[in-house]
Design a protein around this motif. Structure first.
Motif, PDB file in Angstrom:
ATOM      1  N   GLU A 408       0.833  -1.209   0.000  1.00 53.28           N
ATOM      2  CA  GLU A 408       0.000   0.000   0.000  1.00 53.28           C
ATOM      3  C   GLU A 408       0.862   1.250   0.000  1.00 53.28           C
ATOM      4  N   SER A 409       1.885   1.251   0.849  1.00 54.27           N
ATOM      5  CA  SER A 409       2.748   2.421   0.970  1.00 54.27           C
ATOM      6  C   SER A 409       3.508   2.706  -0.324  1.00 54.27           C
ATOM      7  N   LEU A 411       2.680   1.836  -3.425  1.00 53.89           N
ATOM      8  CA  LEU A 411       1.792   2.215  -4.520  1.00 53.89           C
ATOM      9  C   LEU A 411       1.120   3.565  -4.300  1.00 53.89           C
ATOM     10  N   LEU A 412       0.952   3.971  -3.035  1.00 56.13           N
ATOM     11  CA  LEU A 412       0.324   5.263  -2.739  1.00 56.13           C
ATOM     12  C   LEU A 412       1.193   6.443  -3.145  1.00 56.13           C
ATOM     13  N   GLU A 420      -3.465   3.944  -7.597  1.00 59.56           N
ATOM     14  CA  GLU A 420      -4.311   4.176  -6.435  1.00 59.56           C
ATOM     15  C   GLU A 420      -5.212   2.968  -6.190  1.00 59.56           C
ATOM     16  N   SER A 423      -3.132   0.210  -4.773  1.00 55.98           N
ATOM     17  CA  SER A 423      -2.820   0.378  -3.350  1.00 55.98           C
ATOM     18  C   SER A 423      -3.966  -0.136  -2.488  1.00 55.98           C
ATOM     19  N   ALA A 427      -3.568  -3.330   0.072  1.00 51.81           N
ATOM     20  CA  ALA A 427      -3.855  -3.136   1.496  1.00 51.81           C
ATOM     21  C   ALA A 427      -4.988  -4.016   1.997  1.00 51.81           C
TER      22      ALA A 427
END
Length: 514
Positions: A408-409, A411-412, A420, A423, A427
């Motif tokens: 998540e981190s 890809l964000l 987006e 992410s 997650a």
């Protein structure tokens, strides 16, 4: 029939003549005669029996009352002209029929010519003012020549109106296509819409004229011809291979100018050079093309060619993006000693579920590209944990669980919509429907639909294939677990989708087996 063109339309001698109706081409212009006097039908067809417009004859339909005309109009489409009496079963039957056609049927294309033998019953000015008719004639003034003139003018008007409507439809298709470039076959849809609009601009009837002709839109890249769209409404001998061969001959003829409209021997084509490629608009059977403003057509063709090239570049960008996504995924999957086909299968399962769930095409495409990145966070997991045989427990399991937040981190950090979405997938694909999952313990619909879908797709694929910590399960075991976890680990509706479309899942599994 009298030979005097200025004689009245019907005489006693003509009424006594035996009328033999000639065979009418089914593709002729449809003319509906509405009159309660059979003799009017007879002499009208006599006067128009040799009439043709745009090389097509008339095809007559007969109604002897307004109610009979309504029945015909409910069945027959594309009636071009109605010759309509006013006084029939009632004094205003004809006028009421006009109101029915324009308002109830919402037909504003058909040309309505009002013919009356009692002009005092329906005064011309009042009728023209109140009703949407296209001409008003007293029966006594309609000579042979004048009737032919009236019908000719009406058909010309009908042809132009339908051409305008087809132009509008073509524009709508092009606008729709350009606003949805991520849809499958968007390039084909755009090209087909461009052909239809071009035909309409040149007054080519797509339903009739193209029944004996063919249109195509093709692209030439690195000496290869790709047919983007082909509209073939008739001859079985016309097929993609035949058209591609003809187009190839045209493109390979250096003497033919580029970016200029060419019309030779009923073949219309326009070759545009955009960048290093060539695009061709091709219409066979297009006569009288040069009657239209050639400069306008050339501008249209040039703009369409540029639009097609932009769509193609967008498609290339999309393919490049997809390749980058899979390359990143394969790095993560290789570290965990899994095959690249795992991410492809998860993407395809997710796309299938998304479609059956009812996501729109843009969401499905976004999910399809985001799903492969669900485990990208594994790049941050040590090999000693990632490839440890057997079930992970204790500290090792806690380390493994961090891959969701790592993914998540990573890809964000991108503002791209696909990243987006990815992410979210990274997650949430280990969140459980009952709230028992990780990393945040989300529950039910608080889990994004992308996360819920990929969760099912990922587990199904993991169970169906061997991993370093387990052998592949058989299908009965997989089905039993999915049933058991329905409403616990998985969204119940998504589990139902799996069982309702299991054969499609298995087809993907077999096609992309390790």
């Amino acid at each position: 029939m009298t030979s005097n063109d200025d004689a009245p339309l019907f005489t006693m001698e003509e009424l006594q003549e035996e009328f033999v109706e000639t065979q009418i081409d089914l593709n002729g212009w449809k003319v509906l005669i509405v009159d309660d006097e059979p003799s009017i039908h007879t002499v009208t067809k006599l006067a128009l029996q040799s009439f043709s417009f745009a090389d097509k004859p008339l095809n007559f339909y007969n109604a002897y009352s307004a109610s009979e005309a309504r029945s015909i109009l409910e069945i027959e489409t594309n009636i071009a002209v109605i010759l309509l009496d006013v006084v029939m079963e009632t004094d205003n039957a004809g006028l009421e029929l006009v109101d029915y056609i324009r308002n109830d049927l919402d037909n504003h294309d058909v040309r309505i010519i009002l013919r009356t033998g009692q002009p005092g019953q329906a005064p011309e000015y009042e009728v023209i003012k109140k009703y949407d008719i296209n001409d008003y004639k007293e029966k006594t003034e309609l000579t042979n020549q004048k009737l032919n003139t009236v019908i000719y003018a009406a058909l010309r008007s009908y042809r132009d109106i339908t051409a305008i409507n087809r132009t509008r439809i073509g524009l709508e298709r092009i606008i729709k296509s350009t606003s949805s470039l991520l849809q499958e076959n968007s390039l084909k849809d755009f090209a087909e819409g461009a052909l239809q609009q071009l035909a309409a601009m040149m007054h080519i009837d797509a339903d009739v004229v193209l029944a004996e002709s063919t249109s195509a839109f093709a692209s030439k890249t690195k000496e290869q011809i790709k047919l983007l769209a082909c509209i073939d409404h008739g001859r079985a001998s016309i097929n993609d291979r035949f058209i591609t061969h003809k187009i190839s001959n045209i493109l390979n003829t250096s003497q033919i100018p580029r970016d200029k409209m060419v019309n030779q021997e009923a073949e219309f084509f326009y070759i545009s050079t955009v960048g290093k490629n060539e695009l061709i608009l091709y219409l066979e059977g297009a006569n009288d093309v040069l009657r239209y403003d050639t400069e306008i057509l050339e501008i249209f063709c040039k703009n369409i060619s540029i639009a097609i090239e932009n769509i193609r570049l967008n498609d290339e960008l999309k393919r490049t993006q997809e390749e980058i996504v899979y390359s990143i995924c394969e790095v993560a999957e290789t570290r965990s000693k899994e095959t690249g086909n795992h991410v492809r299968r998860v993407a395809l399962y997710s796309k299938l579920i998304g479609e059956k769930y009812g996501l729109d095409k843009e969401q499905v495409e976004q999910l399809f590209l985001a799903a492969p990145l669900h485990d990208v966070g594994k790049i941050g997991i040590p090999d000693s944990v990632l490839n440890r045989p057997g079930k992970l427990e204790g500290e090792n399991w806690e380390v493994m669980k961090t891959h969701a937040q790592i993914g998540e981190s990573v890809l964000l950090s991108s503002n791209l919509p696909i990243m987006e979405a990815a992410s979210i997938v990274a997650a949430q694909h280990h969140e459980n429907f009952d709230g028992s999952g990780y990393p945040r313990g989300l529950k039910g619909n608080d889990i994004h639909i992308y996360g819920r879908i990929v969760a099912l797709a990922d587990v199904f694929d993991a169970l169906m294939n061997a991993r370093c910590y387990k052998p592949a399960w058989d299908l009965q075991q997989v089905d039993a677990l999915l049933n058991e976890e329905r409403g616990n680990k998985f969204d119940p509706h998504l589990v139902d989708i799996y069982f309702n479309h299991k054969e499609e899942f298995l087809k993907i599994h077999q096609q992309y087996s390790d």
